[in-house]
Design an enzyme around this catalytic site. Sequence first.
Site, short mmCIF file in Angstrom:
data_model
loop_
_atom_site.label_atom_id
_atom_site.label_comp_id
_atom_site.label_asym_id
_atom_site.label_seq_id
_atom_site.Cartn_x
_atom_site.Cartn_y
_atom_site.Cartn_z
N SER A 242 0.70 -1.07 0.38
CA SER A 242 -0.10 0.17 -0.15
C SER A 242 0.81 0.86 -0.19
O SER A 242 1.95 1.16 0.15
CB SER A 242 -0.64 0.08 1.68
N LYS A 243 0.12 2.47 0.12
CA LYS A 243 0.67 3.32 -0.10
C LYS A 243 1.87 3.92 0.93
O LYS A 243 3.26 4.51 0.68
CB LYS A 243 0.61 4.72 0.23
N ARG A 244 1.39 2.81 2.00
CA ARG A 244 1.95 3.21 3.01
C ARG A 244 3.71 2.67 3.34
O ARG A 244 4.70 2.75 3.78
CB ARG A 244 1.61 2.45 4.46
N GLY A 246 5.03 2.34 0.64
CA GLY A 246 5.86 2.65 -0.62
C GLY A 246 5.10 2.77 -2.71
O GLY A 246 6.05 2.60 -3.38
#
Length: 479
Positions: A242-244, A246
Amino acid sequence: MTEPVVTRFAPSPTGFLHIGGARTALFNWLFARSLGGKMLLRIEDTDRARSTQGAIDAILDGLKWIGLDWDGEPVFQFARAERHREAVEQMLADGRAYRCYASAEELEEMRSTAQAEGRAPRYDGRWRDRPASDAPEGRAPAIRLKAPTEGETVVDDLVQGRVVIPNKDLDDLVLLRSDGTPTYMLAVVVDDHDMGVTHVIRGVDHLTNAARQTQIYQALGWDVPKMAHIPLIHGPDGAKLSKRHGALGVEAYREMGFLPAALRNYLARLGWSHGDDEIFSTEQAVEWFDIGSVGRSAARFDQVKLSNLNGHYMRETPDADLLAAFRTALPFLPGGEAAAAKLDATGRWDAFALALPGLKERAKTLVELLDGARFLTDERPLAMEPAAEQLLTPEARSLLAATHQGLAALPEWSAADAEAVVRRVAEHAGVKLGAVAQPLRAALTGRKTSPGIFDVLAALGREESLGRIEDQARQIQKV
Ligand code: GLU
């Protein structure tokens, strides 16, 4: 002679080239290049709202930046809708597809009944065998595949192995919507066929689609390309990326100062391995790549590992090449444009080149390299980091004054001569070299760490160095 390999990368424009998409593109590219084949590019731009020119450019730019090229011109899926409809006409004529007049309410009812009974929603085939004369007046039909109801559909996947799906679990999917637009499932099959794709390499999230697409190929009487569904990328904690973690677009990695070669190396290792090799060139990856060595378990994306690998690439890159890469990357780095303007205006690019060997030892990314070089663009009087300020005790400021005196008297400005001066000052004061060098570093760079201090002196040149020392020294005695 075996048939030449043709792969394709088929992104849907979303506004950026996702890091997972870049990995898929890389595997297609490596596979094609390793077998002397071609990799084609198809832009799946049927979602008209999302498929803006900007979103398409982001994909092309991302691929170019990461160093992946494709053969021929990109194919745009939306423009091929007529051809997709033609294929459906063929299926209708062959009795492999049919017109379905089920209304939205009927379909909704099928869905809710299935849900209430705890089944997966499925179309019940109610128009499969109904005569055309039953068609309700004025209602445009969707066209559905007349999928086999018995037996099984097999996907012989090069990575996942033999995947068998009972046909009773696959309903009659829509090929053309009632407004005549082709569905994704249909478009992919027709395009892959027409483009001569021999190998479909994509994320394992498309595996169920592969079974449905296989049925379409069969209905059209076409050969099914070989399939390789590669594992998804997870974060270091094992959760889906996920965005978390990267899960960003590749342009974010450009902005973070990664080198394309390092990113290629890192992405190649996400799911594929060649023995224990962690660091290898793209040429080696092309030579070694083997789809059979792609594992099935999810790959873990670890940005710390990526940074370490990037640091390795930076250290190994010859200075002139790294300088060129830095200059190219600079407009994309935060504060990069301003730094470039400063380096241009002050004529300190030479100084940067001199400092580079020392700077690159300490930097894992081009952003860190830029940060390390900040002393070159900072203006007098330098802002001091607190840790550097602490070094500037009254004693240290006296030592700086002595150093200034010695350096100012040098007939030639060189790292070696400067070192001799600093050693002399330390000896004379009866202190260790560091007691002079550390405050000197603080005065010259505003920091506690920097490239070798004598290299810094050489890079900054006489006038700027003496000025900066003077700013921090106590009572300079002019000579
Ligand atoms: N356009 C699809 C995607 O971006 C890929 C389709 C395919 O590879 O078959 O996920």
